[in-house]
Scaffold this motif. Structure first.
Motif, PDB file in Angstrom:
ATOM      1  N   PHE A  90       0.849  -1.197   0.000  1.00  0.00           N
ATOM      2  CA  PHE A  90       0.000   0.000   0.000  1.00  0.00           C
ATOM      3  C   PHE A  90       0.886   1.248   0.000  1.00  0.00           C
ATOM      4  N   TRP A  91       2.034   1.156  -0.612  1.00  0.00           N
ATOM      5  CA  TRP A  91       3.012   2.232  -0.491  1.00  0.00           C
ATOM      6  C   TRP A  91       2.949   3.232  -1.637  1.00  0.00           C
ATOM      7  N   VAL A  92       3.542   2.925  -2.776  1.00  0.00           N
ATOM      8  CA  VAL A  92       3.662   3.894  -3.867  1.00  0.00           C
ATOM      9  C   VAL A  92       2.287   4.364  -4.350  1.00  0.00           C
ATOM     10  N   ALA A  93       2.217   5.629  -4.778  1.00  0.00           N
ATOM     11  CA  ALA A  93       0.951   6.217  -5.233  1.00  0.00           C
ATOM     12  C   ALA A  93       0.633   5.749  -6.654  1.00  0.00           C
ATOM     13  N   ASP A  94       0.152   4.523  -6.715  1.00  0.00           N
ATOM     14  CA  ASP A  94      -0.122   3.816  -7.961  1.00  0.00           C
ATOM     15  C   ASP A  94      -1.407   3.027  -7.693  1.00  0.00           C
ATOM     16  N   MET A  95      -2.455   3.277  -8.456  1.00  0.00           N
ATOM     17  CA  MET A  95      -3.753   2.660  -8.177  1.00  0.00           C
ATOM     18  C   MET A  95      -3.843   1.249  -8.746  1.00  0.00           C
ATOM     19  N   ASP A  96      -4.595   0.392  -8.061  1.00  0.00           N
ATOM     20  CA  ASP A  96      -4.810  -0.975  -8.529  1.00  0.00           C
ATOM     21  C   ASP A  96      -6.109  -1.086  -9.334  1.00  0.00           C
ATOM     22  N   PHE A  97      -6.370  -0.083 -10.157  1.00  0.00           N
ATOM     23  CA  PHE A  97      -7.558  -0.057 -11.003  1.00  0.00           C
ATOM     24  C   PHE A  97      -7.146  -0.003 -12.471  1.00  0.00           C
ATOM     25  N   ARG A  98      -7.939  -0.657 -13.301  1.00  0.00           N
ATOM     26  CA  ARG A  98      -7.701  -0.613 -14.739  1.00  0.00           C
ATOM     27  C   ARG A  98      -7.932   0.811 -15.255  1.00  0.00           C
ATOM     28  N   ALA A  99      -7.112   1.257 -16.191  1.00  0.00           N
ATOM     29  CA  ALA A  99      -7.260   2.590 -16.781  1.00  0.00           C
ATOM     30  C   ALA A  99      -8.611   2.706 -17.487  1.00  0.00           C
ATOM     31  N   PRO A 100      -9.071   3.925 -17.759  1.00  0.00           N
ATOM     32  CA  PRO A 100     -10.354   4.102 -18.458  1.00  0.00           C
ATOM     33  C   PRO A 100     -10.387   3.336 -19.784  1.00  0.00           C
ATOM     34  N   ALA A 101     -11.544   2.767 -20.096  1.00  0.00           N
ATOM     35  CA  ALA A 101     -11.688   1.978 -21.327  1.00  0.00           C
ATOM     36  C   ALA A 101     -11.296   2.763 -22.578  1.00  0.00           C
ATOM     37  N   PRO A 102     -11.647   4.052 -22.704  1.00  0.00           N
ATOM     38  CA  PRO A 102     -11.229   4.789 -23.900  1.00  0.00           C
ATOM     39  C   PRO A 102      -9.710   4.869 -24.061  1.00  0.00           C
ATOM     40  N   VAL A 103      -8.990   4.879 -22.950  1.00  0.00           N
ATOM     41  CA  VAL A 103      -7.530   4.897 -23.016  1.00  0.00           C
ATOM     42  C   VAL A 103      -7.023   3.557 -23.553  1.00  0.00           C
ATOM     43  N   ILE A 104      -7.562   2.484 -23.017  1.00  0.00           N
ATOM     44  CA  ILE A 104      -7.154   1.150 -23.465  1.00  0.00           C
ATOM     45  C   ILE A 104      -7.478   0.964 -24.945  1.00  0.00           C
ATOM     46  N   ASP A 105      -8.659   1.423 -25.365  1.00  0.00           N
ATOM     47  CA  ASP A 105      -9.058   1.309 -26.770  1.00  0.00           C
ATOM     48  C   ASP A 105      -8.121   2.102 -27.673  1.00  0.00           C
ATOM     49  N   ALA A 106      -7.766   3.311 -27.247  1.00  0.00           N
ATOM     50  CA  ALA A 106      -6.882   4.154 -28.057  1.00  0.00           C
ATOM     51  C   ALA A 106      -5.490   3.536 -28.173  1.00  0.00           C
ATOM     52  N   LEU A 107      -4.998   2.984 -27.079  1.00  0.00           N
ATOM     53  CA  LEU A 107      -3.680   2.339 -27.114  1.00  0.00           C
ATOM     54  C   LEU A 107      -3.699   1.083 -27.980  1.00  0.00           C
ATOM     55  N   ARG A 108      -4.802   0.333 -27.867  1.00  0.00           N
ATOM     56  CA  ARG A 108      -4.919  -0.882 -28.688  1.00  0.00           C
ATOM     57  C   ARG A 108      -4.927  -0.522 -30.180  1.00  0.00           C
ATOM     58  N   ALA A 109      -5.691   0.509 -30.534  1.00  0.00           N
ATOM     59  CA  ALA A 109      -5.769   0.915 -31.940  1.00  0.00           C
ATOM     60  C   ALA A 109      -4.406   1.374 -32.449  1.00  0.00           C
ATOM     61  N   ARG A 110      -3.680   2.114 -31.603  1.00  0.00           N
ATOM     62  CA  ARG A 110      -2.355   2.597 -32.017  1.00  0.00           C
ATOM     63  C   ARG A 110      -1.380   1.437 -32.134  1.00  0.00           C
ATOM     64  N   ALA A 111      -1.502   0.457 -31.217  1.00  0.00           N
ATOM     65  CA  ALA A 111      -0.621  -0.704 -31.276  1.00  0.00           C
ATOM     66  C   ALA A 111      -0.842  -1.499 -32.551  1.00  0.00           C
ATOM     67  N   GLU A 112      -2.103  -1.597 -32.969  1.00  0.00           N
ATOM     68  CA  GLU A 112      -2.420  -2.350 -34.184  1.00  0.00           C
ATOM     69  C   GLU A 112      -1.853  -1.675 -35.428  1.00  0.00           C
ATOM     70  N   HIS A 113      -1.628  -0.364 -35.358  1.00  0.00           N
ATOM     71  CA  HIS A 113      -0.976   0.326 -36.474  1.00  0.00           C
ATOM     72  C   HIS A 113       0.429  -0.216 -36.683  1.00  0.00           C
ATOM     73  N   GLY A 114       1.098  -0.521 -35.537  1.00  0.00           N
ATOM     74  CA  GLY A 114       2.343  -1.274 -35.597  1.00  0.00           C
ATOM     75  C   GLY A 114       3.619  -0.506 -35.786  1.00  0.00           C
TER      76      GLY A 114
END
Length: 389
Positions: A34-58
């Motif tokens: 419970f130390w470092v200021a880093d949340m144990d929650f998944r990032a917002p879905a639009p962020v994940i979608d945007a990263l996935r789309a950019r990754a698929e560009h390659g």
């Protein structure tokens, strides 16, 4: 749609600093972090979608900021903080601590005094020390359970040590203060009077509890803006620290030029491609996710407060006004800092942040991160109660 912040996501074996490096840092392998200021929650879905789309560009070549990114930032700060930022003022860095270190080198010389307000986020002192500047402390005063600034000492220290730079933590980590307009105005008046540059670390600016309001220091006045380096980032807000992107705003053209010159000397140039994509998606589409997150963290706080009152009444919470970090007072147990830390590590099997690392005034305190699923937090609190029961 409601977001399931109760979901427990296994972060082990992902090279996660929070979960995967306990043994390397001298802690038991099974410790609950419970130390470092880093949340144990998944990032917002639009962020994940945007990263996935950019990754698929390659292709992940060099990148630069376009006006559409700045437009999203400008809308965010205007809408949420009534603060108008200008395109020319924006400088990207890999992180806020990186920006603070850059500012220290840009605006001071070796041996110059830099003022901080302890107990405070420990990299401030580290960056001052490692860049061969002198730490000057204006200790916060704990008065009836609330931290306040000693303004007489603040100005005296600036005069006595010829302070050139002040690092403001707003909201304050770890004590959770959200500074009022009146407090900001007093800081600004002193710093303007003595030509002190203010580096405002506002990375926790979105984590404000009901009844409080974050005021960007640079929004106070044109005069305040002219002496301010404002450090912001989506890393805390949207849990994107690993994407390495921060947005720094400097209104004063001369200060901006000096900062850019020092930044150039570090060798840093283009931002992380995925960081830019993720940040834009977060600021553009992440507001509803953040609204639900804040409600969840508020509930975690209420449950934590209730649990401690029932099972660990000797542990006092410093009532937070902002951040998702709680500053816990264990002084009633009468333990040395070493004994307190060992008890929490060896008996409670918890990894918190030991108060003394935050400097003067940290003795007898521990910092805990409550931005995690309640089931995880409840387990940690139960472990704590068993150890101190």
């Amino acid at each position: 749609m409601p977001i399931n912040f109760d979901e427990i996501i296994d972060r082990r074996n992902t090279s996660c600093l929070k979960h995967d490096f306990a043994v390397e840092r001298g802690y038991p392998a099974d410790i609950l972090p419970f130390w470092v200021a880093d949340m144990d929650f998944r990032a917002p879905a639009p962020v994940i979608d945007a990263l996935r789309a950019r990754a698929e560009h390659g292709i992940f070549g060099y990148t630069q900021v376009k006006n559409d990114y700045f437009a999203v930032l400008q809308n965010w700060f205007r809408t949420r903080h009534d603060w108008t930022v200008e395109r020319r003022d924006l400088i990207l860095t890999p992180g806020v601590v990186f920006a603070i270190a850059t500012a220290i080198r840009a605006f001071t010389k070796k041996g110059d005094a830099v003022l901080i307000q302890q107990p405070v986020y420990y990299p401030f002192a580290n960056m001052i020390r490692q860049n061969e500047r002198v730490i000057v402390d204006n200790p916060l005063r704990l008065i009836e359970g609330r931290y306040e600034i000693d303004f007489a000492d603040f100005e005296q220290k600036i005069i006595e040590h010829r302070v050139k730079l002040f690092i403001l933590c707003s909201p304050h980590n770890p004590v959770g203060r959200v500074w009022t307009r009146a407090e900001h105005e007093q800081i600004a008046a002193v710093c303007l009077r003595h030509n002190v540059i203010v580096v405002a670390d506002e990375i926790h600016e979105e984590f404000i509890r009901p009844g409080f309001r974050h005021i960007p220091f640079a929004s106070l006045s044109e005069e305040a803006a002219a002496i301010t380096v404002t450090c912001t980032s989506p890393s805390k807000t949207f849990n994107l620290a690993g994407l390495q992107i921060s947005n720094i705003f400097i209104r004063n053209a001369q200060l901006r030029r000096r900062f850019k010159e020092e930044l150039s000397r570090t060798g840093y140039d283009e931002p992380n491609t995925l960081g830019l994509i993720g940040a834009k998606a977060a600021y553009e589409h992440g507001a509803e996710w953040l609204t639900q997150l804040l409600a969840y963290i508020e509930e975690n706080y209420a449950r934590t407060k209730s649990f401690l009152a029932a099972h660990l009444p000797k542990v006092q919470i410093i009532e937070p006004e902002g951040t998702y970090l709680l500053w816990l007072d264990f002084r009633a147990y009468g333990l040395s800092d070493e004994a307190l830390n060992e008890k929490i590590i060896r008996e409670a099997r918890l990894w918190l942040d030991d108060g003394p690392i935050f400097g003067a005034g940290g003795s007898g305190f521990q910092r805990i991160n409550i931005a995690c699923p309640w089931a995880t937090l409840e387990t940690g609190l139960q472990n704590l109660a068993k150890a101190f029961g």
